[in-house]
Structure formats: C-alpha cells, structure tokens
Design a protein around this motif. Structure first.
Motif, short mmCIF file in Angstrom:
data_model
loop_
_atom_site.label_atom_id
_atom_site.label_comp_id
_atom_site.label_asym_id
_atom_site.label_seq_id
_atom_site.Cartn_x
_atom_site.Cartn_y
_atom_site.Cartn_z
N ASP A 25 32.89 13.01 27.85
CA ASP A 25 31.90 13.71 27.02
C ASP A 25 30.59 13.87 27.76
O ASP A 25 29.96 14.94 27.71
CB ASP A 25 31.67 12.96 25.71
N ALA A 26 30.14 12.82 28.46
CA ALA A 26 28.89 12.91 29.23
C ALA A 26 29.03 13.95 30.34
O ALA A 26 28.10 14.72 30.59
CB ALA A 26 28.53 11.55 29.81
N HIS A 27 30.19 13.99 30.95
CA HIS A 27 30.43 14.98 32.01
C HIS A 27 30.38 16.39 31.45
O HIS A 27 29.75 17.28 32.02
CB HIS A 27 31.79 14.73 32.67
N ARG A 28 31.01 16.61 30.31
CA ARG A 28 30.97 17.94 29.69
C ARG A 28 29.54 18.34 29.34
O ARG A 28 29.13 19.47 29.57
CB ARG A 28 31.85 17.97 28.44
N GLN A 29 28.77 17.40 28.82
CA GLN A 29 27.38 17.68 28.46
C GLN A 29 26.57 18.03 29.71
O GLN A 29 25.80 18.98 29.70
CB GLN A 29 26.76 16.46 27.77
N ALA A 30 26.74 17.27 30.76
CA ALA A 30 25.99 17.50 31.99
C ALA A 30 26.39 18.80 32.66
O ALA A 30 25.55 19.48 33.26
CB ALA A 30 26.17 16.33 32.96
N SER A 31 27.66 19.17 32.56
CA SER A 31 28.12 20.39 33.24
C SER A 31 27.91 21.64 32.40
O SER A 31 28.16 22.75 32.87
CB SER A 31 29.59 20.25 33.62
N ALA A 32 27.40 21.49 31.18
CA ALA A 32 27.21 22.64 30.29
C ALA A 32 26.02 23.51 30.70
O ALA A 32 25.93 24.66 30.30
CB ALA A 32 27.01 22.17 28.85
N GLY A 33 25.13 22.97 31.49
CA GLY A 33 23.97 23.76 31.89
C GLY A 33 23.09 22.96 32.81
O GLY A 33 23.40 21.83 33.19
N LEU A 34 21.98 23.56 33.18
CA LEU A 34 21.06 22.88 34.08
C LEU A 34 20.46 21.66 33.40
O LEU A 34 20.04 21.70 32.25
CB LEU A 34 19.93 23.83 34.50
N LEU A 35 20.41 20.57 34.14
CA LEU A 35 19.85 19.34 33.62
C LEU A 35 18.33 19.34 33.82
O LEU A 35 17.83 19.78 34.84
CB LEU A 35 20.42 18.13 34.35
N GLN A 36 17.64 18.82 32.86
CA GLN A 36 16.21 18.58 33.01
C GLN A 36 16.05 17.33 33.88
O GLN A 36 16.93 16.47 33.92
CB GLN A 36 15.56 18.36 31.64
N PRO A 37 14.93 17.20 34.59
CA PRO A 37 14.73 16.02 35.45
C PRO A 37 14.93 14.70 34.70
O PRO A 37 15.53 13.76 35.22
CB PRO A 37 13.30 16.17 35.94
N LYS A 38 14.45 14.63 33.46
CA LYS A 38 14.59 13.40 32.67
C LYS A 38 16.07 13.09 32.40
O LYS A 38 16.49 11.94 32.46
CB LYS A 38 13.83 13.58 31.36
N GLN A 39 16.85 14.13 32.12
CA GLN A 39 18.28 13.94 31.87
C GLN A 39 19.00 13.51 33.15
O GLN A 39 19.89 12.66 33.11
CB GLN A 39 18.89 15.23 31.33
N ARG A 40 18.63 14.12 34.26
CA ARG A 40 19.24 13.76 35.55
C ARG A 40 18.98 12.28 35.85
O ARG A 40 19.90 11.55 36.23
CB ARG A 40 18.67 14.63 36.66
N LEU A 41 17.74 11.83 35.65
CA LEU A 41 17.42 10.43 35.91
C LEU A 41 18.15 9.50 34.94
O LEU A 41 18.56 8.40 35.32
CB LEU A 41 15.91 10.20 35.85
N LEU A 42 18.33 9.95 33.72
CA LEU A 42 19.08 9.16 32.73
C LEU A 42 20.50 8.91 33.22
O LEU A 42 21.01 7.79 33.17
CB LEU A 42 19.08 9.87 31.38
N ILE A 43 21.13 9.95 33.74
CA ILE A 43 22.50 9.82 34.25
C ILE A 43 22.52 8.92 35.48
O ILE A 43 23.34 8.02 35.59
CB ILE A 43 23.09 11.21 34.58
N LEU A 44 21.59 9.15 36.41
CA LEU A 44 21.55 8.33 37.62
C LEU A 44 21.30 6.87 37.29
O LEU A 44 21.91 5.97 37.89
CB LEU A 44 20.49 8.86 38.59
N ASP A 45 20.40 6.62 36.36
CA ASP A 45 20.10 5.24 35.95
C ASP A 45 21.30 4.57 35.29
O ASP A 45 21.52 3.38 35.45
CB ASP A 45 18.90 5.19 35.01
N ALA A 46 22.07 5.35 34.53
CA ALA A 46 23.27 4.78 33.90
C ALA A 46 24.33 4.44 34.95
O ALA A 46 25.02 3.43 34.84
CB ALA A 46 23.84 5.75 32.87
#
Length: 109
Positions: A25-46
């Motif tokens: 589900d997280a992969h589908r959400q991330a691949s649905a469109g361009l990530l905002q910097p905050k979202q990108r860091l959220l994924i990297l931090d996880a």
C-alpha cells in the motif's frame, strides 16, 4: 498429506501478510505521483532511522533474515542468509544516509 499449521505458524504468516500488504500500500501511494520532500523523508526515515536506531524497516528485515538462520548448522545456507541480512539492511541504509545528505544539501544559485 497436508499438515495443519500450528498457532505460532499461523500468527507468523498473518503478521508477515500484514507487513507485506502495508508495504504494498505504501508503495502504491508513493508511486501514484510526485512525492513532496516531507513525504520522501517520511519514507526514508521509516526505512532507515536517521539516528541509527534499530527500528527502521531495513534493520528489522535484516534481523528477520538473520533469525531464520539462527538454528541452522554452520554451512552454506547459514552463510548465505547472514550475507542476505547484511545486503538487506547495511548496504541500503548507507545509501539512504548518503541520499538524505544529498537532499539536505543546498542546490545551485
């Protein structure tokens, strides 16, 4: 003849299924469109905690792979699993740290 899985096996299969679905589900959400910097860091931090803590998904994945080799005798299978654990956690964590540094660096004029 098929054996009925014990309660521990059923629980383990359930937990791994939940993790797989959550990551999908997280992969589908991330691949649905361009990530905002905050979202990108959220994924990297996880994936890998910037403070080096052991709660990142990559560290947990490496630990899980290591746990599967715990009771194996010395030999090729145990060595391969130990190496897989390192590849799953250490190498990507280093790359994520480098990417995080690059993302934090100021860009051109």
């Amino acid at each position: 003849m098929t054996t009925t899985p014990d309660a521990t096996s059923r629980r383990l299969a359930h937990l791994l299924g939940l993790a797989r679905h959550a990551l999908a589900d997280a992969h589908r959400q991330a691949s649905a469109g361009l990530l905002q910097p905050k979202q990108r860091l959220l994924i990297l931090d996880a994936l890998h905690r910037p403070d080096g803590g052991d709660g990142g998904l990559l560290h947990l994945l490496g630990d899980l792979i290591t746990d599967t080799s715990r009771d194996l005798p010395e030999g090729d299978a145990a060595e391969q699993l130990d190496e897989a654990a390192s590849y799953a956690s250490d190498y990507p964590a280093q790359r994520i740290d480098r990417a995080r540094t690059a993302l934090a660096a100021p860009t051109g004029p």
